[in-house]
Design an enzyme around this catalytic site. Sequence first.
Site, PDB file in Angstrom:
ATOM      1  N   TYR A   1      48.527  75.994  56.019  1.00  0.00           N
ATOM      2  CA  TYR A   1      47.374  75.246  56.548  1.00  0.00           C
ATOM      3  C   TYR A   1      46.204  75.308  55.552  1.00  0.00           C
ATOM      4  O   TYR A   1      45.608  74.277  55.213  1.00  0.00           O
ATOM      5  CB  TYR A   1      46.947  75.817  57.899  1.00  0.00           C
ATOM      6  CG  TYR A   1      45.730  75.123  58.478  1.00  0.00           C
ATOM      7  CD1 TYR A   1      45.861  73.938  59.194  1.00  0.00           C
ATOM      8  CD2 TYR A   1      44.449  75.641  58.303  1.00  0.00           C
ATOM      9  CE1 TYR A   1      44.747  73.286  59.712  1.00  0.00           C
ATOM     10  CE2 TYR A   1      43.334  74.996  58.816  1.00  0.00           C
ATOM     11  CZ  TYR A   1      43.491  73.824  59.526  1.00  0.00           C
ATOM     12  OH  TYR A   1      42.384  73.181  60.030  1.00  0.00           O
TER      13      TYR A   1
ATOM     14  N   SER B   1      38.383  71.748  55.920  1.00  0.00           N
ATOM     15  CA  SER B   1      38.118  72.930  56.752  1.00  0.00           C
ATOM     16  C   SER B   1      37.372  73.950  55.894  1.00  0.00           C
ATOM     17  O   SER B   1      37.504  73.937  54.659  1.00  0.00           O
ATOM     18  CB  SER B   1      39.455  73.534  57.195  1.00  0.00           C
ATOM     19  OG  SER B   1      39.267  74.827  57.742  1.00  0.00           O
TER      20      SER B   1
HETATM   21  N1  LIG Z   1      39.100  73.353  65.436  1.00  0.00           N
HETATM   22  C1  LIG Z   1      38.874  73.941  64.270  1.00  0.00           C
HETATM   23  O1  LIG Z   1      38.519  75.133  64.216  1.00  0.00           O
HETATM   24  C2  LIG Z   1      39.036  73.175  62.983  1.00  0.00           C
HETATM   25  C3  LIG Z   1      38.492  73.735  61.823  1.00  0.00           C
HETATM   26  C4  LIG Z   1      38.647  73.058  60.631  1.00  0.00           C
HETATM   27  C5  LIG Z   1      39.324  71.862  60.594  1.00  0.00           C
HETATM   28  N2  LIG Z   1      39.833  71.337  61.738  1.00  0.00           N
HETATM   29  C6  LIG Z   1      40.576  70.084  61.656  1.00  0.00           C
HETATM   30  O2  LIG Z   1      40.067  69.159  62.595  1.00  0.00           O
HETATM   31  C7  LIG Z   1      41.111  68.252  62.934  1.00  0.00           C
HETATM   32  C8  LIG Z   1      41.175  68.111  64.444  1.00  0.00           C
HETATM   33  O3  LIG Z   1      41.620  69.342  64.993  1.00  0.00           O
HETATM   34  P1  LIG Z   1      41.118  69.897  66.412  1.00  0.00           P
HETATM   35  O4  LIG Z   1      40.553  71.212  66.172  1.00  0.00           O
HETATM   36  O5  LIG Z   1      40.315  68.869  67.097  1.00  0.00           O
HETATM   37  O6  LIG Z   1      42.534  70.162  67.144  1.00  0.00           O
HETATM   38  P2  LIG Z   1      43.309  69.370  68.285  1.00  0.00           P
HETATM   39  O7  LIG Z   1      42.513  69.276  69.549  1.00  0.00           O
HETATM   40  O8  LIG Z   1      44.658  69.996  68.333  1.00  0.00           O
HETATM   41  O9  LIG Z   1      43.417  67.890  67.711  1.00  0.00           O
HETATM   42  C9  LIG Z   1      44.402  67.500  66.816  1.00  0.00           C
HETATM   43  C10 LIG Z   1      44.549  65.997  66.919  1.00  0.00           C
HETATM   44  O10 LIG Z   1      45.483  65.594  65.913  1.00  0.00           O
HETATM   45  C11 LIG Z   1      46.417  64.746  66.508  1.00  0.00           C
HETATM   46  N3  LIG Z   1      47.679  64.823  65.799  1.00  0.00           N
HETATM   47  C12 LIG Z   1      48.381  65.921  65.428  1.00  0.00           C
HETATM   48  N4  LIG Z   1      49.536  65.557  64.842  1.00  0.00           N
HETATM   49  C13 LIG Z   1      49.552  64.195  64.849  1.00  0.00           C
HETATM   50  C14 LIG Z   1      50.477  63.238  64.401  1.00  0.00           C
HETATM   51  N5  LIG Z   1      51.638  63.566  63.841  1.00  0.00           N
HETATM   52  N6  LIG Z   1      50.181  61.935  64.581  1.00  0.00           N
HETATM   53  C15 LIG Z   1      49.013  61.552  65.170  1.00  0.00           C
HETATM   54  N7  LIG Z   1      48.099  62.413  65.602  1.00  0.00           N
HETATM   55  C16 LIG Z   1      48.382  63.728  65.453  1.00  0.00           C
HETATM   56  C17 LIG Z   1      46.538  65.204  67.957  1.00  0.00           C
HETATM   57  O11 LIG Z   1      46.959  64.123  68.770  1.00  0.00           O
HETATM   58  P3  LIG Z   1      48.430  63.982  69.421  1.00  0.00           P
HETATM   59  O12 LIG Z   1      48.954  65.359  69.696  1.00  0.00           O
HETATM   60  O13 LIG Z   1      48.180  63.167  70.658  1.00  0.00           O
HETATM   61  O14 LIG Z   1      49.238  63.240  68.418  1.00  0.00           O
HETATM   62  C18 LIG Z   1      45.088  65.545  68.269  1.00  0.00           C
HETATM   63  O15 LIG Z   1      44.393  64.406  68.702  1.00  0.00           O
HETATM   64  C19 LIG Z   1      42.388  68.786  62.289  1.00  0.00           C
HETATM   65  O16 LIG Z   1      42.634  68.088  61.078  1.00  0.00           O
HETATM   66  C20 LIG Z   1      42.046  70.221  61.997  1.00  0.00           C
HETATM   67  O17 LIG Z   1      42.787  70.758  60.928  1.00  0.00           O
HETATM   68  C21 LIG Z   1      39.692  71.958  62.936  1.00  0.00           C
END
Ligand SMILES: NC(=O)c1ccc[n+]([C@@H]2O[C@H](COP(=O)([O-])OP(=O)(O)OC[C@H]3O[C@@H](n4cnc5c(N)ncnc54)[C@H](OP(=O)(O)O)[C@@H]3O)[C@@H](O)[C@H]2O)c1
Length: 254
Positions: free
Chosen positions: A152, A139
């Site tokens: 985080y 991130s």
């Molecule tokens: N959006 C941002 O601003 C941002 C910025 C920097 C980095 N990121 C990173 O990008 C990644 C994806 O995040 P997102 O923004 O797309 O959020 P999101 O829509 O909440 O997606 C998170 C994903 O992780 C899965 N997940 C969470 N806990 C899990 C577990 N214990 N086992 C298996 N799957 C799990 C969820 O699936 P289930 O709930 O179905 O398990 C979901 O598919 C994350 O690592 C996040 O830290 C996001």
Amino acid sequence: MDITGNTVFIPGATSGIGLALALALRERGNTVIVGGRRTELLEKIAAEHPGVETVRIDTTDPGSIQTAAKDVLARFPSLNVLITMAGVMRVEDWHRPESFLESAEGIITTNVLGPIRLIAAFVEHFQTRPDATIMTVSSGLAFAPLKVTPSYNASKAAIHMLSESLRLQLADTSVRVVELEPPSVQTDLLPGQADNDHAMPLDEYVAEVMSIIETQPDVREIQVERVKFLRYGEARGDYDQVVATLNATDPHAN
Ligand SMILES: NC(=O)c1ccc[n+]([C@@H]2O[C@H](COP(=O)([O-])OP(=O)(O)OC[C@H]3O[C@@H](n4cnc5c(N)ncnc54)[C@H](OP(=O)(O)O)[C@@H]3O)[C@@H](O)[C@H]2O)c1
């Protein structure tokens, strides 16, 4: 990694960046396996996107990782890309540790132990492939802290250094290590984030990521233009200003 012709497993792709990237990769001629805990979403994805494969996995559970890895490798022996997308983000108030400690431990289990266990489950197989990629997901907050999410931020800094170190160790193999470094993107990662005007629209983010993969197949860190403000503050010498701006503009910063 090449933009096409891969077999890609994305644990953490039932929503958000993972799902959008899964569909974009599928569109470009890759076999894609989506993983996550929410079975209703896995079923919906399989029904709406024929050809996208699904696997239930809870990346906080070592047994679930082992079972899913065995299943994926049995069904897809050509697997050559793992994207450790699963992640959680939660706000913490460190004035009152009792309010967040359990949650903080959960963040580290999902965001740090999860990728470590996943990579361990696949890395031997990947060394048998002529060309394999481990894509980690850090991130912009690995490089500049958002005040309200200390655990985080720390988890993502750990992923950055894990990626740097694994790349060195695996340099003598066919396995490349690529780090995806998203800026703030409009997903449901935090409540209200999908409507946050300061966050990047999801489709724009994934389009820029796909363009980077296509034009720079040997890239080590996938950085869209928007993340460079956070990523290079220290190198530019304006780190303090970056941190102040980040925490002044983010609606979660107060
Ligand atoms: N959006 C941002 O601003 C941002 C910025 C920097 C980095 N990121 C990173 O990008 C990644 C994806 O995040 P997102 O923004 O797309 O959020 P999101 O829509 O909440 O997606 C998170 C994903 O992780 C899965 N997940 C969470 N806990 C899990 C577990 N214990 N086992 C298996 N799957 C799990 C969820 O699936 P289930 O709930 O179905 O398990 C979901 O598919 C994350 O690592 C996040 O830290 C996001």
